[in-house]
Design a protein around this motif. Structure first.
Motif, PDB file in Angstrom:
ATOM      1  N   LYS A   3       0.855  -1.178   0.000  1.00 45.25           N
ATOM      2  CA  LYS A   3       0.000   0.000   0.000  1.00 45.25           C
ATOM      3  C   LYS A   3       0.895   1.233   0.000  1.00 45.25           C
ATOM      4  O   LYS A   3       1.794   1.349   0.835  1.00 45.25           O
ATOM      5  N   GLN A   4       0.674   2.132  -0.941  1.00 43.76           N
ATOM      6  CA  GLN A   4       1.459   3.351  -0.989  1.00 43.76           C
ATOM      7  C   GLN A   4       0.896   4.353   0.003  1.00 43.76           C
ATOM      8  O   GLN A   4      -0.316   4.582   0.045  1.00 43.76           O
ATOM      9  N   ILE A   5       1.787   4.911   0.823  1.00 40.64           N
ATOM     10  CA  ILE A   5       1.384   5.916   1.817  1.00 40.64           C
ATOM     11  C   ILE A   5       2.397   7.053   1.806  1.00 40.64           C
ATOM     12  O   ILE A   5       3.456   6.954   1.191  1.00 40.64           O
ATOM     13  N   THR A   6       2.068   8.101   2.509  1.00 42.40           N
ATOM     14  CA  THR A   6       3.023   9.173   2.773  1.00 42.40           C
ATOM     15  C   THR A   6       3.432   9.027   4.229  1.00 42.40           C
ATOM     16  O   THR A   6       2.585   8.908   5.108  1.00 42.40           O
ATOM     17  N   LEU A   7       4.732   9.000   4.467  1.00 44.78           N
ATOM     18  CA  LEU A   7       5.248   8.751   5.803  1.00 44.78           C
ATOM     19  C   LEU A   7       6.398   9.707   6.076  1.00 44.78           C
ATOM     20  O   LEU A   7       7.301   9.856   5.250  1.00 44.78           O
ATOM     21  N   ARG A   8       6.369  10.346   7.207  1.00 44.25           N
ATOM     22  CA  ARG A   8       7.462  11.255   7.580  1.00 44.25           C
ATOM     23  C   ARG A   8       8.483  10.481   8.408  1.00 44.25           C
ATOM     24  O   ARG A   8       8.161   9.972   9.477  1.00 44.25           O
ATOM     25  N   ILE A   9       9.695  10.401   7.875  1.00 44.84           N
ATOM     26  CA  ILE A   9      10.782   9.674   8.534  1.00 44.84           C
ATOM     27  C   ILE A   9      11.960  10.627   8.646  1.00 44.84           C
ATOM     28  O   ILE A   9      12.251  11.394   7.721  1.00 44.84           O
ATOM     29  N   ASP A  10      12.661  10.578   9.768  1.00 44.94           N
ATOM     30  CA  ASP A  10      13.825  11.447   9.973  1.00 44.94           C
ATOM     31  C   ASP A  10      14.803  11.287   8.819  1.00 44.94           C
ATOM     32  O   ASP A  10      15.047  10.178   8.325  1.00 44.94           O
TER      33      ASP A  10
END
Length: 107
Positions: free
Chosen positions: A65-72
């Motif tokens: 599933k494609q998502i938007t994720l905020r990662i350092d």
């Protein structure tokens, strides 16, 4: 990371980043590659009958599933520095985390 009670150490082999073969391993592979089929001992390999092939299946890969994720940014940089397919490695790390926590929490 906390050491487990049983002192088990797990190693994971990345099939996209295999260690180099030793000279002995190369020689063994060369010997097998040049061996005639008649010289190969198949006595410990079970015969694959028609019944086996009737129930054999190819596992269907899990849908991603494609998502938007905020990662350092330093975390992303670390994984990008490991080379191609870094998103697959991130997924593998997350999957390992889920597996451990499912076992701990009984989900």
């Amino acid at each position: 990371m906390r050491k487990s009670e049983s002192n088990i150490v797990k190693f994971t082999l990345d099939p996209d980043n295999l260690p180099p073969l030793t000279a002995q391993e190369c020689a063994e592979l060369e010997a097998v590659a040049t061996m005639p089929d008649e010289a190969i001992d198949y006595s410990d390999a079970p015969e694959l009958t028609d019944a086996f092939w009737q129930v054999a299946s190819t596992p269907i890969p899990e849908v991603k599933k494609q998502i938007t994720l905020r990662i350092d940014s330093d975390v992303i940089d670390f994984f990008k520095d490991t080379g191609r397919r870094y998103q697959t490695r991130i997924n593998a790390v997350l999957r390992a985390y889920v597996k451990v926590h499912k076992n701990v929490h009984g989900h």
